[in-house]
Design a protein around this motif. Structure first.
Motif, PDB file in Angstrom:
ATOM      1  N   ALA A  68       0.907  -1.163  -0.050  1.00  0.00           N
ATOM      2  CA  ALA A  68       0.014   0.173   0.001  1.00  0.00           C
ATOM      3  C   ALA A  68       0.740   1.385   0.244  1.00  0.00           C
ATOM      4  O   ALA A  68       0.326   2.282  -0.571  1.00  0.00           O
ATOM      5  CB  ALA A  68      -0.933  -0.012   1.174  1.00  0.00           C
ATOM      6  N   ARG A  69       2.069   1.208   0.581  1.00  0.00           N
ATOM      7  CA  ARG A  69       2.869   2.480   0.677  1.00  0.00           C
ATOM      8  C   ARG A  69       3.511   2.933  -0.681  1.00  0.00           C
ATOM      9  O   ARG A  69       2.957   4.089  -1.068  1.00  0.00           O
ATOM     10  CB  ARG A  69       3.952   2.044   1.493  1.00  0.00           C
ATOM     11  N   GLU A  70       3.786   2.014  -1.382  1.00  0.00           N
ATOM     12  CA  GLU A  70       4.212   2.526  -2.778  1.00  0.00           C
ATOM     13  C   GLU A  70       2.838   3.102  -3.764  1.00  0.00           C
ATOM     14  O   GLU A  70       2.850   4.160  -4.197  1.00  0.00           O
ATOM     15  CB  GLU A  70       4.598   1.371  -3.873  1.00  0.00           C
ATOM     16  N   VAL A  71       1.975   2.288  -3.702  1.00  0.00           N
ATOM     17  CA  VAL A  71       0.736   2.533  -4.490  1.00  0.00           C
ATOM     18  C   VAL A  71       0.108   3.970  -4.148  1.00  0.00           C
ATOM     19  O   VAL A  71      -0.251   4.836  -4.855  1.00  0.00           O
ATOM     20  CB  VAL A  71      -0.374   1.387  -4.234  1.00  0.00           C
ATOM     21  N   LEU A  72       0.148   4.200  -2.559  1.00  0.00           N
ATOM     22  CA  LEU A  72      -0.456   5.591  -2.118  1.00  0.00           C
ATOM     23  C   LEU A  72       0.463   6.557  -2.573  1.00  0.00           C
ATOM     24  O   LEU A  72       0.072   7.785  -2.605  1.00  0.00           O
ATOM     25  CB  LEU A  72      -0.989   5.407  -0.895  1.00  0.00           C
ATOM     26  N   ALA A  73       1.713   6.270  -2.492  1.00  0.00           N
ATOM     27  CA  ALA A  73       2.605   7.408  -2.576  1.00  0.00           C
ATOM     28  C   ALA A  73       2.558   8.016  -4.012  1.00  0.00           C
ATOM     29  O   ALA A  73       2.677   8.809  -4.258  1.00  0.00           O
ATOM     30  CB  ALA A  73       4.288   6.758  -2.376  1.00  0.00           C
ATOM     31  N   ALA A  74       2.096   6.871  -5.022  1.00  0.00           N
ATOM     32  CA  ALA A  74       2.239   7.201  -6.202  1.00  0.00           C
ATOM     33  C   ALA A  74       0.889   8.150  -6.469  1.00  0.00           C
ATOM     34  O   ALA A  74       0.859   9.272  -7.205  1.00  0.00           O
ATOM     35  CB  ALA A  74       2.091   6.047  -7.150  1.00  0.00           C
ATOM     36  N   GLN A  75      -0.246   7.929  -5.747  1.00  0.00           N
ATOM     37  CA  GLN A  75      -1.421   8.714  -5.820  1.00  0.00           C
ATOM     38  C   GLN A  75      -0.910  10.211  -5.271  1.00  0.00           C
ATOM     39  O   GLN A  75      -1.461  11.069  -5.910  1.00  0.00           O
ATOM     40  CB  GLN A  75      -2.176   8.077  -4.764  1.00  0.00           C
ATOM     41  N   ALA A  76      -0.343  10.146  -4.069  1.00  0.00           N
ATOM     42  CA  ALA A  76       0.195  11.429  -3.576  1.00  0.00           C
ATOM     43  C   ALA A  76       0.718  12.275  -4.579  1.00  0.00           C
ATOM     44  O   ALA A  76       0.528  13.371  -4.739  1.00  0.00           O
ATOM     45  CB  ALA A  76       1.015  11.089  -2.384  1.00  0.00           C
ATOM     46  N   LEU A  77       1.574  11.751  -5.328  1.00  0.00           N
ATOM     47  CA  LEU A  77       2.609  12.372  -6.537  1.00  0.00           C
ATOM     48  C   LEU A  77       1.406  12.792  -7.652  1.00  0.00           C
ATOM     49  O   LEU A  77       1.684  14.016  -8.039  1.00  0.00           O
ATOM     50  CB  LEU A  77       3.246  11.473  -7.426  1.00  0.00           C
ATOM     51  N   ASP A 126      -7.067   5.598 -10.366  1.00  0.00           N
ATOM     52  CA  ASP A 126      -6.493   6.207  -9.152  1.00  0.00           C
ATOM     53  C   ASP A 126      -6.536   7.661  -9.060  1.00  0.00           C
ATOM     54  O   ASP A 126      -6.788   8.356  -8.239  1.00  0.00           O
ATOM     55  CB  ASP A 126      -5.105   5.678  -9.339  1.00  0.00           C
ATOM     56  N   LEU A 127      -6.412   8.110 -10.543  1.00  0.00           N
ATOM     57  CA  LEU A 127      -6.648   9.605 -10.567  1.00  0.00           C
ATOM     58  C   LEU A 127      -8.141  10.091 -10.334  1.00  0.00           C
ATOM     59  O   LEU A 127      -8.338  11.161  -9.718  1.00  0.00           O
ATOM     60  CB  LEU A 127      -6.402   9.883 -11.985  1.00  0.00           C
ATOM     61  N   ASP A 128      -8.986   9.241 -10.727  1.00  0.00           N
ATOM     62  CA  ASP A 128     -10.210   9.579 -10.216  1.00  0.00           C
ATOM     63  C   ASP A 128     -10.480   9.716  -8.683  1.00  0.00           C
ATOM     64  O   ASP A 128     -11.536  10.459  -8.213  1.00  0.00           O
ATOM     65  CB  ASP A 128     -11.427   8.849 -10.797  1.00  0.00           C
ATOM     66  N   ASP A 129     -10.086   8.806  -8.097  1.00  0.00           N
ATOM     67  CA  ASP A 129     -10.022   8.775  -6.548  1.00  0.00           C
ATOM     68  C   ASP A 129      -9.401   9.938  -5.956  1.00  0.00           C
ATOM     69  O   ASP A 129      -9.758  10.664  -5.109  1.00  0.00           O
ATOM     70  CB  ASP A 129      -9.393   7.697  -5.951  1.00  0.00           C
ATOM     71  N   VAL A 130      -8.314  10.464  -6.459  1.00  0.00           N
ATOM     72  CA  VAL A 130      -7.715  11.756  -6.248  1.00  0.00           C
ATOM     73  C   VAL A 130      -8.473  12.994  -6.351  1.00  0.00           C
ATOM     74  O   VAL A 130      -8.742  13.820  -5.649  1.00  0.00           O
ATOM     75  CB  VAL A 130      -6.242  11.840  -6.771  1.00  0.00           C
ATOM     76  N   ASP A 159     -14.954  -0.810  -8.677  1.00  0.00           N
ATOM     77  CA  ASP A 159     -13.559  -0.962  -8.649  1.00  0.00           C
ATOM     78  C   ASP A 159     -13.073  -0.357  -7.193  1.00  0.00           C
ATOM     79  O   ASP A 159     -14.002   0.211  -6.698  1.00  0.00           O
ATOM     80  CB  ASP A 159     -12.674  -0.374  -9.710  1.00  0.00           C
ATOM     81  N   LEU A 160     -12.247  -0.629  -6.642  1.00  0.00           N
ATOM     82  CA  LEU A 160     -11.842  -0.033  -5.254  1.00  0.00           C
ATOM     83  C   LEU A 160     -10.488   0.790  -5.800  1.00  0.00           C
ATOM     84  O   LEU A 160      -9.403   0.320  -6.358  1.00  0.00           O
ATOM     85  CB  LEU A 160     -11.454  -1.159  -4.360  1.00  0.00           C
ATOM     86  N   ALA A 161     -10.352   1.865  -5.161  1.00  0.00           N
ATOM     87  CA  ALA A 161      -9.170   2.822  -5.091  1.00  0.00           C
ATOM     88  C   ALA A 161      -8.238   2.364  -4.166  1.00  0.00           C
ATOM     89  O   ALA A 161      -8.655   1.754  -3.222  1.00  0.00           O
ATOM     90  CB  ALA A 161      -9.502   4.215  -4.730  1.00  0.00           C
ATOM     91  N   PRO A 162      -7.064   2.485  -4.526  1.00  0.00           N
ATOM     92  CA  PRO A 162      -5.938   1.904  -3.457  1.00  0.00           C
ATOM     93  C   PRO A 162      -6.059   2.364  -1.982  1.00  0.00           C
ATOM     94  O   PRO A 162      -6.037   1.774  -1.204  1.00  0.00           O
ATOM     95  CB  PRO A 162      -4.380   2.550  -4.067  1.00  0.00           C
ATOM     96  N   ALA A 163      -6.609   3.790  -2.068  1.00  0.00           N
ATOM     97  CA  ALA A 163      -6.490   4.303  -0.811  1.00  0.00           C
ATOM     98  C   ALA A 163      -7.624   3.723   0.009  1.00  0.00           C
ATOM     99  O   ALA A 163      -7.642   3.550   1.344  1.00  0.00           O
ATOM    100  CB  ALA A 163      -6.822   5.719  -0.681  1.00  0.00           C
ATOM    101  N   ASP A 164      -8.666   3.004  -0.546  1.00  0.00           N
ATOM    102  CA  ASP A 164      -9.810   2.369   0.283  1.00  0.00           C
ATOM    103  C   ASP A 164      -9.273   1.126   0.510  1.00  0.00           C
ATOM    104  O   ASP A 164      -9.744   0.559   1.631  1.00  0.00           O
ATOM    105  CB  ASP A 164     -11.088   2.426  -0.807  1.00  0.00           C
ATOM    106  N   THR A 165      -8.624   0.327  -0.532  1.00  0.00           N
ATOM    107  CA  THR A 165      -8.452  -0.837  -0.229  1.00  0.00           C
ATOM    108  C   THR A 165      -7.471  -1.021   0.985  1.00  0.00           C
ATOM    109  O   THR A 165      -7.413  -1.950   1.754  1.00  0.00           O
ATOM    110  CB  THR A 165      -7.633  -1.841  -1.494  1.00  0.00           C
ATOM    111  N   ALA A 166      -6.388  -0.092   1.011  1.00  0.00           N
ATOM    112  CA  ALA A 166      -5.291  -0.206   2.171  1.00  0.00           C
ATOM    113  C   ALA A 166      -6.014  -0.055   3.503  1.00  0.00           C
ATOM    114  O   ALA A 166      -5.163  -0.508   4.312  1.00  0.00           O
ATOM    115  CB  ALA A 166      -4.275   1.105   1.832  1.00  0.00           C
TER     116      ALA A 166
END
Length: 560
Positions: A68-77, A126-130, A159-166
């Motif tokens: 989750a750390r990598e996936v959410l870090a990519a979203q933060a970017l 991922d972008l839609d979630d952001v 679908d589930l956004a990474p932030a939700d799944t984590a």
């Protein structure tokens, strides 16, 4: 027995509870929404909301750790993208409200991703979630997330956004089912890291109503609606047998006749060590070092890198630790490494080693830090490069590693061309590690995040198995070890087939280790080889799975 839906089981276990659907309804800012004339104040609102979103995503990843750390870090970017911020400022300057400016700017990015080839199109979710999270803050409405419930439930979603799944709580969410996703999607990888039963690419998920009782088997991909009591009892008994077998599996990985198969963990950094050690990892088969580089304006310094690498090496005295050098580009852009320019399909562009050949000093500094980190430890450091295509790539990396003092330099086999020419590549490097996620994606020309292509994302595809066999055979003939570090290794049945194909080590998410260990302990090397040959001779995925299982009778009591 109620109606049955079938999807792709991506995380083992059985869950039974009423369904609750995930709603991501965020009001659309009116197209004619205008601010009161104070553009600077409105820009500040937008900037603050984007930064708060980035901080929240990063904090979620840090709390959960693991994949989750990598996936959410990519979203933060994404939320901190300078070009996106400039576009938002321009739109606010033209009179749009902060919410409308963010929505419009992200819509442009969305279209760019959707048309940039399937690899990046998969990041649209991922972008839609952001976007939803930023706009919700600006409109003062609740940020979208998992539904609240006082009782356990099965989460159902498109679908589930990474932030939700984590952030799923296994005490409340007993399983989840999604319409989209594939076996190596972000959602699947995070589900496995949480040990949560999950089925993705389930075409009938949209027709499931709230309150429908679901029986979800994350191993088989079956979702039963309103199951009979006996069906629930039988599924739970099978799951209990699997859990018991996993709990009893201890010690080094080996077949029933004593053939050693070291079982290693895929990690993203020191924060993942507890789970790896708790599940009996004998070492690390894939250290994804990009975790250390993501979501920052500058590359980590020498001492920071040394500390992160040494912590992992010290955790496995005498064990193998395979480190993948920085895998950037495509869906993992880095702010401090300039992109090569617009690429029609970044997945087929300059990523992995291709990017490092453009920025050799970045690779040199990482290799130097790794060499220093190993000094004074007993671990067996192996360093490999991602996205290697030919002998020129392999020799270039091997030379760079040797210059830095790295004793064991290898390459990942992810590109079909590398698998086909493995016998030549083996002369240039010390080991291979097959990344089945990308190898499957590239072999079948099917993006791993697109649910509609799930049958082409399956590492059981006979064509993929042939490439694995060719790679393992070439490595064996050259006296080189050949591991698998892709998610295929986490499938207990496929793990036995991989061993039969000649793979020497298996690396996976930590929670999959006990079940794979149990499966190997019930199977002889001869049976693994027979199962592998049967799978290679199959014409279809279903035939490959069925044929292989018929040669692995020891797995029947695990419901595999």
């Amino acid at each position: 027995m109620g109606d049955m839906l079938r999807g792709v089981g991506v995380s083992s276990g059985v869950g039974y509870a009423p369904a609750l659907r995930l709603s991501r309804s965020i009001p659309e800012p009116p197209a004619d929404a205008r601010h009161d004339g104070d553009a600077d104040a409105e820009i500040q609102r937008a900037t603050s909301a984007m930064e708060e979103t980035a901080l929240d995503l990063t904090a979620r990843g840090e709390r959960v750790g693991g994949a989750a750390r990598e996936v959410l870090a990519a979203q933060a970017l994404m939320a901190r993208d300078p070009a996106l911020a400039d576009d938002v400022k321009r739109r606010v300057g033209e009179g749009a409200t902060a919410a409308r400016a963010v929505s419009e700017a992200m819509a442009v990015y969305r279209d760019m991703l959707a048309s940039a080839g399937e690899y990046l199109a998969a990041r649209v979710a991922d972008l839609d979630d952001v976007r939803d999270r930023v706009v919700a803050r600006l409109l003062g409405v609740p940020v979208p997330g998992i539904p609240e419930s006082a009782t356990p439930f099965v989460l159902v979603a498109g679908d589930l956004a990474p932030a939700d799944t984590a952030m799923l709580d296994p005490e409340r969410v007993v399983a989840f089912v999604t319409r989209e996703g594939g076996p190596t999607s972000h959602t699947a990888i995070l589900a496995r890291s949480l040990g949560l039963p999950a089925v993705v690419a389930c075409a009938g998920a949209d027709a499931i109503d709230d309150g429908t009782r679901l029986l979800v088997d994350g191993m088989t991909g079956e979702v039963v609606l309103e199951p009979a009591t006996e069906a629930v009892r039988a599924a739970r008994a099978t799951a209990a047998a699997r859990d018991a077998a996993a709990a009893e599996s201890t010690g080094p990985g080996r077949t029933s006749d004593g053939h050693a198969v070291p079982l290693l963990a895929n990690i993203g950094g020191p924060q993942d060590l507890p789970a790896a050690l708790d599940n009996g990892a004998e070492g690390v088969g894939l250290y994804r070092t990009e975790f250390l580089f993501l979501d920052r304006a500058d590359a980590p310094g020498h001492e920071e890198q040394v500390a992160a690498y040494r912590a992992v090496l010290e955790a496995f005295p005498g064990g193998k630790v395979v480190v993948r050098t920085l895998d950037s580009g495509a869906d993992k852009p880095l702010a401090f490494l300039p992109a090569p320019g617009a690429e029609p399909n970044p997945a087929l562009g300059e990523r992995g080693l291709r990017m490092m050949r453009r920025h050799p000093r970045t690779l040199e500094s990482q290799l130097a830090a790794l060499a220093e980190a190993q000094r004074g430890t007993d671990a067996q450091l192996h360093v490999m490069a991602p996205m290697v295509t030919d002998v020129e790539d392999a020799e270039w990396f091997a030379a760079a590693a040797a210059t830095a003092g790295i004793e064991h330099a290898g390459i990942m086999i992810e590109v079909p061309a590398a698998a086909l020419r493995a016998r030549h590549l083996a002369r240039s490097v010390d080991f291979f590690s097959i990344g089945t996620n990308d190898l499957t994606q590239y072999t079948c020309a099917a993006d791993r995040e697109v649910g509609g292509l799930s049958r082409f994302q399956d590492p059981w595809q006979p064509a993929v198995l042939e490439l694995v066999a060719a790679t393992a055979t070439a490595a064996q003939q050259a006296g080189r070890p050949c591991g698998v570090c892709g998610e295929a290794a986490a499938d207990p049945v496929l793990a036995c087939v991989l061993v039969g194909l000649g793979v020497t080590t298996l690396s996976m998410g930590a929670t999959a280790l006990p079940m794979v260990r149990a499966a190997l302990a019930r199977t002889s090397l001869a049976q693994c080889r027979e199962a592998a040959q049967a799978a290679l001779e199959a014409r279809t995925v279903a035939e490959a799975v069925s044929s292989a299982r018929s040669h692995l009778p020891g797995l029947a009591d695990l419901g595999l």
